[in-house]
Design an enzyme around this catalytic site. Sequence first.
Site, PDB file in Angstrom:
ATOM      1  N   SER A   1       0.752  -1.191  -0.086  1.00 49.00           N
ATOM      2  CA  SER A   1       0.113  -0.139   0.040  1.00 49.00           C
ATOM      3  C   SER A   1       0.824   1.425   0.007  1.00 49.00           C
ATOM      4  O   SER A   1       1.736   1.152  -0.680  1.00 49.00           O
ATOM      5  CB  SER A   1      -0.918  -0.062   1.220  1.00 49.00           C
ATOM      6  OG  SER A   1      -2.167   0.794   1.105  1.00 49.00           O
TER       7      SER A   1
ATOM      8  N   HIS B   1      -7.644  -5.906   0.280  1.00 50.15           N
ATOM      9  CA  HIS B   1      -6.351  -5.135   0.326  1.00 50.15           C
ATOM     10  C   HIS B   1      -5.567  -5.312   1.589  1.00 50.15           C
ATOM     11  O   HIS B   1      -5.894  -5.360   2.729  1.00 50.15           O
ATOM     12  CB  HIS B   1      -6.879  -3.669   0.703  1.00 50.15           C
ATOM     13  CG  HIS B   1      -5.666  -2.599   0.501  1.00 50.15           C
ATOM     14  ND1 HIS B   1      -5.095  -2.046  -0.438  1.00 50.15           N
ATOM     15  CD2 HIS B   1      -5.224  -1.793   1.872  1.00 50.15           C
ATOM     16  CE1 HIS B   1      -4.135  -1.339  -0.069  1.00 50.15           C
ATOM     17  NE2 HIS B   1      -4.023  -1.109   1.325  1.00 50.15           N
TER      18      HIS B   1
HETATM   19  C1  GTR Z   1      -5.368   4.687   2.004  1.00 47.98           C
HETATM   20  C2  GTR Z   1      -4.712   5.506   0.803  1.00 47.98           C
HETATM   21  C3  GTR Z   1      -4.152   4.499  -0.388  1.00 47.98           C
HETATM   22  C4  GTR Z   1      -3.135   3.847   0.423  1.00 47.98           C
HETATM   23  C5  GTR Z   1      -3.527   3.013   1.631  1.00 47.98           C
HETATM   24  C6  GTR Z   1      -2.712   2.558   2.596  1.00 47.98           C
HETATM   25  O1  GTR Z   1      -5.705   5.566   2.883  1.00 47.98           O
HETATM   26  O2  GTR Z   1      -5.749   6.158   0.172  1.00 47.98           O
HETATM   27  O3  GTR Z   1      -3.514   5.190  -1.342  1.00 47.98           O
HETATM   28  O4  GTR Z   1      -2.036   4.105   0.531  1.00 47.98           O
HETATM   29  O5  GTR Z   1      -4.101   4.096   2.433  1.00 47.98           O
HETATM   30  O6  GTR Z   1      -1.533   2.793   2.655  1.00 47.98           O
HETATM   31  O7  GTR Z   1      -3.147   1.460   3.586  1.00 47.98           O
END
Ligand code: GTR
Length: 435
Positions: A268, A409
Site C-alpha cells: 500500500s 487489500h
Molecule cells: C489509503 C490510501 C491509499 C493507500 C492506503 C494504505 O488510505 O488512500 O493510497 O496508501 O491508504 O497505505 O493503506
Amino acid sequence: MRGAIRGLGVGLAVALAHAAEPAGAQPAGANYDEAKVPAYTLPDPLRFEDGAPVRDAADWTVRRRAEVLHLFETHVYGRSPSPPAAMRPAVVESDPRALGGLATRRQVRVLLDGTENGPAFEILLYVPNAASRPVPAFLGLNFGGNHTVHPDPAIRLSTAWMREGPGVADHRATEASRGTAAASWPVERILDRGYGLATVYYGDLEPDHADGWKDGVRSRLGPGVTGRFAPDDWGAIAAWAWGLSRALDVLAKDPDVDGRRVAVIGHSRLGKTALWAGAEDERFAMVVSNDSGEGGAALARRRFGETTEAITKSFPHWFCPRFREYAGREDALPVDQHLLLALVAPRPLYVASASEDLWADPRGEFLAARAAEPVYRLLGREGLGVEEMPVPDRPVGKTIGYHLRRGEHALTAYDWEQYLDFADRHLRRTAASSR
Ligand code: GTR
C-alpha cells in the site's frame, strides 16, 4: 458492482467474474466503473521530452532514464538529499540462536547524524542459520513498529510516535502490540526459503501525519526545516524511501547479507515507497509493489478508484507540493506510473493487486506493468509476456511479475509465496553467477 462489469476489458471481466465476491466497501465518490474510465494517452517511455525517439539501450540508460527520474523528482515525489556523511550504525542487540535456532537476529540502530540523540531508525534483521552466507534478503518498511512483525519477545519495542490502534496508547506502542502484524510477515517461511528479512518502522523516519515532517528526517536532515517547502522538495514517501536506501547502506556492509541481492518490498503506501526507492536506487536487486495503488503502480490517468485529487487531499504530506497541481488534471502530468515501473528495468519487478481492492485500481496496476514492458524489452529482458490481465490467483510474468490475488487489500502469505518464487528465479545464485 454487477452493472460495472459490462464496460470492462475482456481480461478483467473474466478476472472479476471469477472473483465475483462483492468488493469490501470501497470509499464512496470514486469511479469503479470501467466504462467511465476516460480515454487517455500515456507518455511514451521511448520518446525523449523533446520528442526524439529513444533508439537503443544506451539512449535509455544514459539519457531517457535520467530524464524520467528527474520528472518524478520535480513533479511527484520530490528531490531527496544525499546520504549523511556522519551516519553510523550501532548494533544494539544480537542473538545467533534466535527463533529457536532458526535464525541469527540483529537489531541495528542507525544514527543518521552520528549522535545518540540525533535522528535515527532501527533495523530488525533475521538471517537464516541453515543457509550459506551471505544470503539474499528482503527489506521492507512496516506500519506499526518492528515488534509488530513477529511475537519474538527480544524485538525492541518501538518508542516512536504511533498511529492510534490495537496495542497503542497515547501514540506509544505497548507490549500488547507485539506480533500484531505477523500475518503480513511470514518470517519463518521467508527464513526457511533461505532469505534474510530486514524491516524498519516507517515512523522512525517520519511520523505519518501532516505535521510529521517536524519530527522526521525532512526537518532534521534536509531542506524544509522552516516548513515552507519548495514545489519539488521531498515529501514523506521520498523520506521513507530515502530511509530504505540508508538501510541498504547498512545491510550492504553486513557480512551475512549479500548487498547485491536485496529485494525491496512494500504494501500500500509502503508499496508506493518501495517503488520510488527501487526507482531511485539501482542497488536494489528486485522491487515488489503489493497493492500500492494511486501514486504507486496504478495509472493516474485512469481516474479509477483513488485519484490524484483524493490522495493529495487526504495525504498532502506524502508527495512534493507541485503534485497537487495535477489534481483533476492528470493528462497534464509529464509522467504516469508505467514510467515509474520502467525505472526499475532491467531489474526484476513484481506488481501485485487484490481483486476486491478497487480503490487501488487493480487493472490500472496491471496496465502500468504492461506499459513498462517496452523498456524491459529494449534492455533485453522479457517483461510480463502477457497481453490480458490474468484471472485471480494465476501469477504471470518473466522479469515483470504480476498477480491478482483473490481478496481484500492486504499483504498475505499467498503474496509472499509468489515473491519468494520470483526471487528464486531472479536472485538465486546459479553456478555461473557465483563464480
Ligand atoms: C489509503 C490510501 C491509499 C493507500 C492506503 C494504505 O488510505 O488512500 O493510497 O496508501 O491508504 O497505505 O493503506
